[in-house]
Each structure stands twice: as C-alpha cells, then as structure tokens.
Scaffold this motif. Structure first.
Motif, PDB file in Angstrom:
ATOM      1  N   ASP A 151      51.723  37.230  32.812  1.00 30.83           N
ATOM      2  CA  ASP A 151      50.355  37.580  32.435  1.00 30.83           C
ATOM      3  C   ASP A 151      49.345  36.611  33.049  1.00 30.83           C
ATOM      4  N   CYS A 165      40.308  37.909  27.296  1.00 28.28           N
ATOM      5  CA  CYS A 165      39.294  37.121  27.996  1.00 28.28           C
ATOM      6  C   CYS A 165      37.888  37.716  27.925  1.00 28.28           C
ATOM      7  N   GLY A 218      46.543  42.573  35.109  1.00 28.64           N
ATOM      8  CA  GLY A 218      45.553  41.544  34.812  1.00 28.64           C
ATOM      9  C   GLY A 218      44.303  42.106  34.159  1.00 28.64           C
ATOM     10  N   VAL A 266      46.267  37.816  35.337  1.00 37.45           N
ATOM     11  CA  VAL A 266      44.857  37.503  35.090  1.00 37.45           C
ATOM     12  C   VAL A 266      44.245  36.820  36.311  1.00 37.45           C
ATOM     13  N   PHE A 275      43.147  40.757  30.660  1.00 39.43           N
ATOM     14  CA  PHE A 275      41.789  40.212  30.598  1.00 39.43           C
ATOM     15  C   PHE A 275      40.997  40.890  29.489  1.00 39.43           C
ATOM     16  N   TYR A 296      43.591  39.485  38.833  1.00 39.06           N
ATOM     17  CA  TYR A 296      42.444  40.301  38.453  1.00 39.06           C
ATOM     18  C   TYR A 296      41.129  39.576  38.750  1.00 39.06           C
TER      19      TYR A 296
END
Length: 181
Positions: free
Chosen positions: A129, A67, A59, A133, A63, A136
C-alpha cells in the motif's frame, strides 16, 4: 505568604527529583517486532527499500481511504500540505513546494509515507500500500504514468523534476554528528 511560596518551591523540587523514579513505572521496552517496524533506512539510491509493489490504481483507493481527509482529493485542498502541482514555481515570488515540485528523490517519498503516514496511524500501511500511495502521488504529479506500478527496483529509477535543485554540501561530515557522544 512566604511559607506558602516556600512550600510550592519545595514541592516543585520534590516533583522534579521524583520524576526519574516515576518514569520507570510507565511504559515498557519495545518488542523485537515493534523495533523491526521502525528499523528501516531507505536511501536515495533505493538501498533499504522493502519487498512489495503497488499500482497507481490501488494507490488511488488507499489514498482516498487514508490520506484525502488531510491532503484533499487528488492531493490538493486539504487541511495539510498540498502534494501536487507547483512545478516551475520554486524560483518565483510564490513558490509552491509539493512532492512534484520540490522533493529530490522518489525513494524518500516512500520512506516518509511508510514511517509517518497516515497521520492517525503512522506506519500502519503495508509495503504494497505504501508503494501504491507513492505511485498515485507521483502519477498525480505527472511523474509516473496513470497505469504505473512501483517496486523496489523501479522506484529508485524515478527521476524527480527537482533532483538537480539540491546541491550537496561538500563540507558536510556525517561522522561529525556522532562525535563526543
């Protein structure tokens, strides 16, 4: 002057009337595969979660790639919403609403990430995934351990810090939303 104004009004009316006809020339029906991508419903109890799993370690990588540009490294300091911290601030004069301080269910975090993220390509993350995420982000908030792993069985068991901060509306009738349609 009067005739120019009249021409503009008639032109606008004609355009409005022609819009439904023109709309049929654009787009196409969604394919069954495209519909399947959006045809999910993840409930707070975990019903509807897809198969898959993800670790905090994975994650962190996903990320960083998808992200951090918006949410900042570690979920803080980006141009979009802060994702971490804020625990204990909701009753203060300056509440900080984050995943860790505000969200009542971890399953809805998965659902939101799966449907709407990343911003530039919503729905593009695999199930694995997306679990990663979510793991995480929950780890950054101290909710999942740094070596944690989430899947459809473990995610609904995650107890969010603000779960009891939401009070159900006993008079809410979901069926009322669909009456008279």
């Amino acid at each position: 002057m009067f005739s120019i104004r009249r021409a503009w009004i008639l032109g606008a009316i004609a355009l409005v009337c022609a819009s439904p006809v023109l709309a049929n020339e654009f787009g196409r029906p969604a394919t069954p595969d495209e519909i399947a991508l959006w045809d999910i419903e993840v409930r707070p109890d975990g019903k509807g979660l897809p198969p898959g799993s993800g670790t905090v370690e994975r994650g962190k990588q996903v990320f960083a790639e998808n992200c951090a540009a918006c949410h900042g490294d570690g979920g803080v300091g980006g141009i979009k919403d802060r994702l971490t911290g804020g625990q204990g601030t909701l009753t203060s004069a300056t509440p900080v609403k984050t995943v860790g301080s505000y969200w009542p269910y971890a399953t809805t975090l998965f659902d939101y990430i799966h449907r709407a993220m990343p911003y530039q390509a919503p729905g593009s993350l695999s199930n694995d995934d997306t679990y990663a995420v979510a793991a995480y982000i929950l780890s950054l908030n101290g909710i999942v351990p740094p070596d944690g792993k989430l899947d459809r069985d473990s995610l609904p068991k995650v107890k969010m810090p603000n779960r009891d901060g939401f009070v159900p509306d006993t008079e809410f009738d979901p069926a009322r939303l669909f009456r008279n349609q």
